[in-house]
Design a protein around this motif. Structure first.
Motif, mmCIF file in Angstrom:
data_model
loop_
_atom_site.group_PDB
_atom_site.id
_atom_site.type_symbol
_atom_site.label_atom_id
_atom_site.label_comp_id
_atom_site.label_asym_id
_atom_site.label_seq_id
_atom_site.Cartn_x
_atom_site.Cartn_y
_atom_site.Cartn_z
ATOM 1 N N ARG A 20 -10.986 -66.031 27.356
ATOM 2 C CA ARG A 20 -10.877 -66.849 28.378
ATOM 3 C C ARG A 20 -10.392 -67.330 28.784
ATOM 4 N N ASN A 21 -8.625 -67.147 28.150
ATOM 5 C CA ASN A 21 -7.496 -67.853 29.148
ATOM 6 C C ASN A 21 -6.679 -66.850 29.736
ATOM 7 N N ILE A 22 -7.432 -65.789 29.875
ATOM 8 C CA ILE A 22 -6.267 -64.368 29.911
ATOM 9 C C ILE A 22 -7.412 -64.630 31.790
ATOM 10 N N PRO A 23 -6.527 -64.186 33.240
ATOM 11 C CA PRO A 23 -6.954 -64.111 34.603
ATOM 12 C C PRO A 23 -8.386 -62.533 34.412
ATOM 13 N N LEU A 24 -9.048 -63.226 34.579
ATOM 14 C CA LEU A 24 -10.263 -61.848 34.909
ATOM 15 C C LEU A 24 -9.307 -60.312 36.009
ATOM 16 N N ILE A 25 -8.600 -60.551 36.743
ATOM 17 C CA ILE A 25 -8.235 -59.751 37.544
ATOM 18 C C ILE A 25 -7.110 -59.310 36.504
ATOM 19 N N VAL A 26 -6.446 -59.861 35.756
ATOM 20 C CA VAL A 26 -5.635 -58.968 35.087
ATOM 21 C C VAL A 26 -6.762 -57.968 34.000
ATOM 22 N N GLN A 27 -7.405 -58.486 33.492
ATOM 23 C CA GLN A 27 -8.696 -58.021 32.432
ATOM 24 C C GLN A 27 -8.959 -56.255 33.510
ATOM 25 N N VAL A 28 -9.045 -56.747 34.302
ATOM 26 C CA VAL A 28 -9.989 -55.969 35.413
ATOM 27 C C VAL A 28 -9.069 -54.272 35.422
ATOM 28 N N LEU A 29 -7.257 -55.117 35.959
ATOM 29 C CA LEU A 29 -6.582 -54.006 36.015
ATOM 30 C C LEU A 29 -6.317 -53.844 34.552
ATOM 31 N N PHE A 30 -6.305 -53.880 33.405
ATOM 32 C CA PHE A 30 -6.069 -53.404 31.630
ATOM 33 C C PHE A 30 -6.614 -52.282 31.479
ATOM 34 N N TRP A 31 -8.063 -52.525 31.749
ATOM 35 C CA TRP A 31 -9.357 -51.347 31.340
ATOM 36 C C TRP A 31 -9.478 -51.078 32.727
ATOM 37 N N TYR A 32 -8.787 -51.205 34.087
ATOM 38 C CA TYR A 32 -9.178 -49.594 34.148
ATOM 39 C C TYR A 32 -7.633 -48.956 34.097
ATOM 40 N N ALA A 33 -6.781 -49.091 33.124
ATOM 41 C CA ALA A 33 -5.899 -48.803 33.375
ATOM 42 C C ALA A 33 -6.078 -48.468 31.883
ATOM 43 N N VAL A 34 -6.986 -48.492 30.750
ATOM 44 C CA VAL A 34 -7.346 -47.662 29.956
ATOM 45 C C VAL A 34 -8.034 -46.563 30.383
ATOM 46 N N ALA A 35 -9.207 -47.053 31.586
ATOM 47 C CA ALA A 35 -10.022 -45.827 31.395
ATOM 48 C C ALA A 35 -9.513 -44.873 31.956
ATOM 49 N N THR A 36 -8.630 -45.225 33.060
ATOM 50 C CA THR A 36 -8.239 -43.378 33.238
ATOM 51 C C THR A 36 -6.568 -43.232 32.109
ATOM 52 N N ARG A 37 -6.286 -43.647 31.244
ATOM 53 C CA ARG A 37 -5.573 -42.524 30.080
ATOM 54 C C ARG A 37 -6.200 -42.032 29.494
ATOM 55 N N PHE A 38 -8.121 -41.297 29.830
ATOM 56 C CA PHE A 38 -8.534 -40.582 28.710
ATOM 57 C C PHE A 38 -8.110 -39.246 29.117
ATOM 58 N N PRO A 39 -7.993 -38.421 28.423
ATOM 59 C CA PRO A 39 -8.192 -36.746 28.479
ATOM 60 C C PRO A 39 -8.314 -36.246 30.099
ATOM 61 N N PRO A 40 -8.181 -35.218 30.382
ATOM 62 C CA PRO A 40 -8.753 -34.768 31.797
ATOM 63 C C PRO A 40 -10.388 -34.151 31.525
ATOM 64 N N VAL A 41 -11.480 -33.819 31.941
ATOM 65 C CA VAL A 41 -11.912 -33.133 31.764
ATOM 66 C C VAL A 41 -12.261 -32.041 30.953
ATOM 67 N N LYS A 42 -11.432 -31.327 30.739
ATOM 68 C CA LYS A 42 -11.483 -29.848 29.924
ATOM 69 C C LYS A 42 -11.206 -30.945 28.745
ATOM 70 N N GLN A 43 -10.507 -31.704 27.901
ATOM 71 C CA GLN A 43 -9.806 -32.073 27.204
ATOM 72 C C GLN A 43 -10.898 -33.794 26.732
ATOM 73 N N ALA A 44 -12.175 -33.982 27.375
ATOM 74 C CA ALA A 44 -12.546 -34.676 26.862
ATOM 75 C C ALA A 44 -13.649 -35.064 25.998
ATOM 76 N N TYR A 45 -12.842 -36.385 25.536
ATOM 77 C CA TYR A 45 -13.971 -36.662 23.995
ATOM 78 C C TYR A 45 -15.623 -36.175 24.082
ATOM 79 N N SER A 46 -16.079 -35.559 23.195
ATOM 80 C CA SER A 46 -17.196 -35.366 22.869
ATOM 81 C C SER A 46 -17.803 -36.049 21.408
ATOM 82 N N PHE A 47 -18.963 -36.190 22.293
ATOM 83 C CA PHE A 47 -20.353 -37.149 21.196
ATOM 84 C C PHE A 47 -20.884 -36.649 20.979
ATOM 85 N N ALA A 48 -21.102 -36.029 20.349
ATOM 86 C CA ALA A 48 -23.281 -35.095 20.179
ATOM 87 C C ALA A 48 -23.602 -34.296 21.365
ATOM 88 N N ASP A 49 -22.338 -34.025 21.390
ATOM 89 C CA ASP A 49 -21.690 -32.486 22.930
ATOM 90 C C ASP A 49 -23.141 -32.789 23.571
#
Length: 389
Positions: free
Chosen positions: A123-152
């Motif tokens: 609640r005490n971290i600005p929303l814009i900071v959280q948006v940028l953080f989660w966007y950085a996390v979302a774009t740090r996953f491996p590329p398409v050919k090395q994507a994490y797979s769950f149950a195919d």
């Protein structure tokens, strides 16, 4: 004439008419002056640009869009994107807030501690900071050919989350979700009606199930009508070439915004939930215990209904605020209503008209949301003050 002026009623009407007329005259003067200045600078005004071709593409859209489509269509797409993001964000924020709020009111010390840490952190971290953080996390996953797979069938990569889905248009999916939410709202609405309260318990349950079943049937019908022709009903993502084909793709921008709104809004809603349960007097709890009700029955029949009545007015304000928070999408490139209007201003130069459309769109969204929640609040309100201890 003097006798007429001496009439108090006439003076009141005259002053009110003069006040309103003065405001209208001021607004008219401002509009005429602004129009004259724009024409003097060679800047056209009006809404004719809405029918001109945009010439640019959109990254996320619930309906089909081409670069040659007009401005009015891109504005509709931005509005739908905002409603889609806001609806999912509000639902997830409510679920998170309810869980954390219940933890905050729990008798378990560890649950209360974890709930407090969550609220005081997010609640005490600005929303814009959280948006940028989660966007950085979302774009740090491996590329398409090395994507994490769950149950195919579920894949996570830097391009987004790929999950199985129905081969229906995005608009049909959005309308189906709205149908389910409308059915749930009607259940709450009718449950508080006086005529409904006088029904027998068995008839009440049948009515609730009938409303929910009707909403489900309508949602299924919408999905059926919105099915993409000559495709299987269920589509599973599969790697073909350099990208996945089939299924549903949630872009990193959309995922980051949903997570940030759910987590950030959940912290505020958790405090609203905690306050609502604290508002339930101990007398009602003791009375229900004396009647032999178990803990589950006390929660579902006494605590939660009374707490909901205390929470809903404050939740309305929080929901309106979270809906406006969808404009944070412009920081990471999500094509919501605000970003679409901003791009349209840069491309067309129609600043005043587009800002007016932006304000009108958010007024329509938030007034509708507030009106529905206020009507539900009025329907479930108790006569007098029955929450006092």
């Amino acid at each position: 004439m003097i006798a007429l002026w001496n009439s108090q009623g006439f003076r009141r009407i005259f002053l009110q008419v003069a006040y309103v007329g003065g405001i209208l005259a001021l607004i008219t003067t401002c509009v005429l002056v602004a129009r004259h200045n724009l024409q003097a600078q060679g800047i056209s005004s009006g809404f004719d640009f809405l029918y001109k071709s945009t010439g640019w593409n959109i990254g996320f859209s619930l309906i089909d869009f081409k670069a040659a489509d007009p401005y009015w269509k891109v504005l509709v797409i931005g509005l739908l994107n905002t409603l889609f993001l806001g609806t999912i964000g509000l639902v997830l924020a409510t679920i998170v807030g309810m869980i954390i709020g219940l933890a905050r009111t729990s008798e378990n010390d560890l649950a209360r501690l974890l709930g407090t840490i969550y609220v005081e952190t997010f609640r005490n971290i600005p929303l814009i900071v959280q948006v940028l953080f989660w966007y950085a996390v979302a774009t740090r996953f491996p590329p398409v050919k090395q994507a994490y797979s769950f149950a195919d069938s579920i894949f996570i990569s830097s391009r987004g989350l790929y999950v199985p889905g129905l081969n229906v248009t995005g608009l049909a999916a959005f309308l189906a979700i709205c149908a389910i939410l409308l059915a749930l709202g009607l259940i709450v609405w009718f449950s508080a009606a006086n005529r409904f309260k006088r029904m027998e318990p068995k008839l009440k349950r049948k009515t609730r199930w009938l409303i929910f079943a009707s909403g489900t049937v309508v949602a299924i019908g919408i999905l059926y009508l919105g099915r993409i022709p000559e495709t299987p009903l269920v589509s599973t993502p599969a790697l073909k070439g350099l990208n996945f084909r089939g299924g549903i793709r949630l872009t990193p921008e959309f995922a980051a915004l949903v997570i940030a709104i759910a987590i950030y809004g959940g912290g505020y809603i958790a405090e609203i939930v905690r306050g609502g349960f604290k508002a339930v007097g101990s007398g009602q709890i003791e009375a229900s215990q004396s009647l032999g009700l178990n803990r589950f029955q006390i929660f579902t029949r006494v605590k939660f209904p009374l707490a909901l009545r205390a929470m809903l007015p404050i939740l309305t304000n929080q929901y309106v605020w979270l809906m406006k928070a969808t404009t944070m999408g412009i920081a990471i490139g999500f094509t919501d209503f605000f970003m679409v209007v901003s791009i349209s201003i840069n491309q067309s130069g129609q600043t005043l008209e587009l800002i007016g459309i932006l304000m009108g769109g958010f007024l329509l969204i938030n007034f509708t949301l507030a009106a529905v929640l206020n009507r539900i609040n009025k329907a479930i309100a108790l006569k007098g003050d029955q929450l006092r201890m």
